[in-house]
Design an enzyme around this catalytic site. Structure first.
Site, mmCIF file in Angstrom:
data_model
loop_
_atom_site.group_PDB
_atom_site.id
_atom_site.type_symbol
_atom_site.label_atom_id
_atom_site.label_comp_id
_atom_site.label_asym_id
_atom_site.label_seq_id
_atom_site.Cartn_x
_atom_site.Cartn_y
_atom_site.Cartn_z
ATOM 1 N N HIS A 233 90.017 62.731 53.295
ATOM 2 C CA HIS A 233 89.346 61.473 53.665
ATOM 3 C C HIS A 233 88.323 61.147 52.568
ATOM 4 O O HIS A 233 88.664 61.086 51.391
ATOM 5 C CB HIS A 233 88.736 61.667 55.063
ATOM 6 C CG HIS A 233 88.251 60.446 55.757
ATOM 7 N ND1 HIS A 233 88.486 59.161 55.333
ATOM 8 C CD2 HIS A 233 87.490 60.301 56.906
ATOM 9 C CE1 HIS A 233 87.919 58.290 56.167
ATOM 10 N NE2 HIS A 233 87.311 58.960 57.127
ATOM 11 N N HIS A 272 98.032 56.755 51.145
ATOM 12 C CA HIS A 272 97.242 56.246 52.270
ATOM 13 C C HIS A 272 98.124 56.146 53.498
ATOM 14 O O HIS A 272 99.295 55.803 53.401
ATOM 15 C CB HIS A 272 96.662 54.863 51.944
ATOM 16 C CG HIS A 272 95.513 54.502 52.819
ATOM 17 N ND1 HIS A 272 95.680 53.975 54.074
ATOM 18 C CD2 HIS A 272 94.174 54.630 52.624
ATOM 19 C CE1 HIS A 272 94.482 53.780 54.616
ATOM 20 N NE2 HIS A 272 93.551 54.168 53.768
ATOM 21 N N ASP A 326 89.249 55.697 47.036
ATOM 22 C CA ASP A 326 88.522 56.800 46.409
ATOM 23 C C ASP A 326 88.850 56.985 44.927
ATOM 24 O O ASP A 326 88.109 57.657 44.214
ATOM 25 C CB ASP A 326 88.818 58.118 47.145
ATOM 26 C CG ASP A 326 88.148 58.172 48.507
ATOM 27 O OD1 ASP A 326 86.993 57.735 48.604
ATOM 28 O OD2 ASP A 326 88.778 58.647 49.470
HETATM 29 C C1 SDX Z 1 90.387 57.538 52.682
HETATM 30 O O1 SDX Z 1 92.418 56.029 56.881
HETATM 31 C C2 SDX Z 1 91.650 55.356 56.125
HETATM 32 O O2 SDX Z 1 91.543 54.173 56.242
HETATM 33 C C3 SDX Z 1 90.898 56.173 55.104
HETATM 34 C C4 SDX Z 1 90.101 55.402 54.030
HETATM 35 C C5 SDX Z 1 88.910 54.688 54.644
HETATM 36 O O3 SDX Z 1 88.452 53.691 54.050
HETATM 37 O O4 SDX Z 1 88.395 55.158 55.650
HETATM 38 O O5 SDX Z 1 90.916 54.479 53.348
HETATM 39 C C6 SDX Z 1 89.483 56.381 53.007
HETATM 40 O O6 SDX Z 1 90.310 58.531 53.335
HETATM 41 C C7 SDX Z 1 91.402 57.397 51.577
HETATM 42 C C8 SDX Z 1 92.314 58.606 51.437
HETATM 43 C C9 SDX Z 1 91.652 59.680 50.577
HETATM 44 N N1 SDX Z 1 92.475 60.918 50.474
HETATM 45 C C10 SDX Z 1 93.095 61.254 49.334
HETATM 46 O O7 SDX Z 1 93.097 60.546 48.349
HETATM 47 C C11 SDX Z 1 93.759 62.608 49.375
HETATM 48 C C12 SDX Z 1 95.144 62.535 48.753
HETATM 49 N N2 SDX Z 1 96.014 61.764 49.596
HETATM 50 C C13 SDX Z 1 96.687 62.348 50.624
HETATM 51 O O8 SDX Z 1 96.619 63.670 50.923
HETATM 52 C C14 SDX Z 1 97.451 61.476 51.596
HETATM 53 O O9 SDX Z 1 98.058 60.433 50.914
HETATM 54 C C15 SDX Z 1 96.623 60.949 52.782
HETATM 55 C C16 SDX Z 1 95.910 62.060 53.493
HETATM 56 C C17 SDX Z 1 95.602 59.927 52.309
HETATM 57 C C18 SDX Z 1 97.589 60.264 53.767
HETATM 58 O O10 SDX Z 1 98.363 61.247 54.321
HETATM 59 P P1 SDX Z 1 99.589 61.032 55.298
HETATM 60 O O11 SDX Z 1 99.717 59.655 55.745
HETATM 61 O O12 SDX Z 1 99.501 62.094 56.328
HETATM 62 O O13 SDX Z 1 100.806 61.336 54.335
HETATM 63 P P2 SDX Z 1 101.442 62.743 54.022
HETATM 64 O O14 SDX Z 1 100.400 63.713 53.627
HETATM 65 O O15 SDX Z 1 102.311 63.135 55.195
HETATM 66 O O16 SDX Z 1 102.325 62.414 52.755
HETATM 67 C C19 SDX Z 1 103.602 61.808 52.847
HETATM 68 C C20 SDX Z 1 104.363 62.207 51.597
HETATM 69 C C21 SDX Z 1 104.366 63.713 51.383
HETATM 70 O O17 SDX Z 1 105.556 64.056 50.715
HETATM 71 P P3 SDX Z 1 106.795 64.682 51.533
HETATM 72 O O18 SDX Z 1 106.261 65.923 52.244
HETATM 73 O O19 SDX Z 1 107.222 63.614 52.519
HETATM 74 O O20 SDX Z 1 107.802 65.003 50.476
HETATM 75 O O21 SDX Z 1 103.720 61.642 50.439
HETATM 76 C C22 SDX Z 1 103.266 62.692 49.583
HETATM 77 C C23 SDX Z 1 103.195 63.937 50.474
HETATM 78 O O22 SDX Z 1 103.293 65.109 49.731
HETATM 79 N N3 SDX Z 1 101.923 62.346 49.132
HETATM 80 C C24 SDX Z 1 101.387 62.648 47.952
HETATM 81 C C25 SDX Z 1 100.103 62.135 47.966
HETATM 82 N N4 SDX Z 1 99.861 61.530 49.128
HETATM 83 C C26 SDX Z 1 100.980 61.654 49.852
HETATM 84 N N5 SDX Z 1 101.893 63.308 46.918
HETATM 85 C C27 SDX Z 1 101.071 63.482 45.852
HETATM 86 N N6 SDX Z 1 99.798 63.017 45.800
HETATM 87 C C28 SDX Z 1 99.302 62.350 46.840
HETATM 88 N N7 SDX Z 1 98.032 61.919 46.817
#
Ligand code: SDX
Length: 389
Positions: A233, A272, A326
């Site tokens: 997050h 996201h 972020d």
């Molecule tokens: C914020 O919710 C909000 O509105 C939050 C926010 C706000 O203003 O409040 O916008 C602020 O929290 C932004 C997010 C910050 N987090 C990050 O940047 C961390 C990196 N990103 C992630 O871990 C991920 O994208 C999430 C946590 C943000 C979202 O996760 P989801 O929806 O649970 O997606 P997932 O982890 O299940 O990923 C789906 C697929 C996966 O691959 P497969 O297992 O299907 O093969 O996408 C891939 C993931 O591995 N993936 C990524 C990735 N994000 C998703 N691969 C590489 N790098 C990434 N950043």
């Protein structure tokens, strides 16, 4: 696509649920609308681009809390109240000074906000006037707490707020002791507007779940800070800076990012739950990062960020993984001269207004949040005596 999971419980009943509650509607709200497919964001109906262009954090906070844009008089009165509430109560400041200097800044912020709840005079009832006063006090004091945490970390005395400065300019002043130029203050002001609200993200949902028990506002906000801290997050903005520092140079970007993708490591600041295209806040922050790189003559962090964005778009763009809020906030905060330990606390300085708006909305038509889960454990086990285990 929601990750639905199917399970069969001990009674042979089949259940389907959405992991991480993706796509689950928890309640209704009038505060924020996100169109994740098209990358659009609206606070109470107004596009984020218009607010970033024309509003201030103070005005946006009023709008989020009270539902309408303020008149000039309402804004003036709101601003006067915020300035009045900026100081940290003396006993809290004394305890803050005793906290471990090197402890995590979000953990310190969480602890200080929790402590402040002890000094809040209030009844057990959640009247609208009392809750909005608490909300305004928290919005006002967050920058002072964050700046004090940073100063103490550096072995320096905290600086008192300056009433002649706006919310954003005052934060920069309290962190480094110098009044910022108008452009730097405006950039931070825009960052605060962009981070202020985002629907049912994890920390906001946390605040609504906690307040739904009719506990006190400080408990709800303390829990929200704990939630924001996580690297999935708000903590991701610090993660982005760690990534940029780890890569070290523009030339190394390609190799490091490709290796991380190959090993299925998460690239901080990308992906996201709701946006499957570029986050509109990232688009605006990218422009500010570019401008700050030009002004400071230090291209490195902006150039590295753009290169990462380009590689990610080619490699995983078709899977809907784009920069989120972020990603470019990291380089913007770097150019503004902030240490990375307070990147996530700065997110909290902004998001407190969204949390407070949601707490107020939840209290207006409250019903306790109490979802259920599918039980997959054993049933009817015998209780063995401790001597028999
Ligand atoms: C914020 O919710 C909000 O509105 C939050 C926010 C706000 O203003 O409040 O916008 C602020 O929290 C932004 C997010 C910050 N987090 C990050 O940047 C961390 C990196 N990103 C992630 O871990 C991920 O994208 C999430 C946590 C943000 C979202 O996760 P989801 O929806 O649970 O997606 P997932 O982890 O299940 O990923 C789906 C697929 C996966 O691959 P497969 O297992 O299907 O093969 O996408 C891939 C993931 O591995 N993936 C990524 C990735 N994000 C998703 N691969 C590489 N790098 C990434 N950043």
């Amino acid at each position: 696509m929601a990750k639905n999971r199917e399970v069969v419980d001990k009674f042979g009943k089949r259940h389907t649920f959405s992991e991480g509650m993706e796509g689950v509607v928890a309640t209704s709200s009038e505060i924020c609308f996100i169109n994740g497919a098209e990358g659009r964001l609206f606070y109470r109906g107004i596009p984020i681009e218009d607010l970033a262009e024309n509003s201030t954090f103070e005005e946006t906070s009023y709008f989020l809390l009270y539902g309408e844009l303020p008149t000039q008089k309402e804004l003036h009165d709101f601003d006067t109240r915020l300035k009045k509430y900026r100081a940290i109560p003396d006993p809290v400041l004394e305890i803050l000074k005793q906290m471990p200097r090197k402890a995590n800044t979000m953990q310190i912020l969480r602890t200080v906000v929790s402590l402040m709840g002890l000094y809040e005079e209030k009844s057990d009832e959640h009247s609208v006037s009392e809750t909005s006063r608490e909300a305004e006090k928290l919005i006002a004091v967050f920058p002072t707490i964050v700046a004090a945490i940073q100063r103490l970390r550096e072995g320096k005395e905290p600086i008192s707020p300056d009433k002649s400065l706006g919310h954003a300019a005052n934060l920069i002043y309290m962190v480094n002791g110098e009044k910022p130029d108008a452009y730097a203050a405006r950039v931070l002001d825009v960052c605060l507007i962009l981070h202020a609200e985002h629907g049912f993200n994890a920390s906001t949902f946390t605040s609504r779940v906690v307040i739904s028990t009719l506990t006190d506002v400080h408990s709800a906000i303390t829990a929200a800070i704990g939630s924001l801290r996580g690297p999935l997050h708000g903590g991701a903005n610090e993660g982005v800076m760690h990534l940029l520092n780890e890569i070290g140079s523009l030339e190394a970007v390609d190799e490091v990012i490709r290796l991380k993708l190959k090993t299925k490591a998460k690239i901080m600041g990308f992906g996201h739950r709701v946006y499957k295209v570029l986050d509109p806040r990232a688009k605006i922050l990218s422009q500010y990062s570019e401008r700050l790189a030009e002004i400071t003559g230090k291209q490195k962090y902006y150039a590295m960020s753009k290169k990462i964005e380009e590689i990610m778009e080619n490699e995983v763009g078709d899977r809907g993984i784009y920069p989120n809020v972020d990603f470019f906030s990291a380089s913007v905060y770097h150019y503004l001269g902030f240490n990375l330990e307070i990147y996530t606390p700065i997110f909290a300085v902004s998001r407190i207004s969204g949390w407070a708006a949601h707490v107020m909305e939840q209290l207006r038509e409250n019903r306790l949040f109490r979802p259920s889960s599918v039980y997959l454990g054993d049933i009817d086990r015998t209780y063995p005596k401790i001597s028999d285990r």
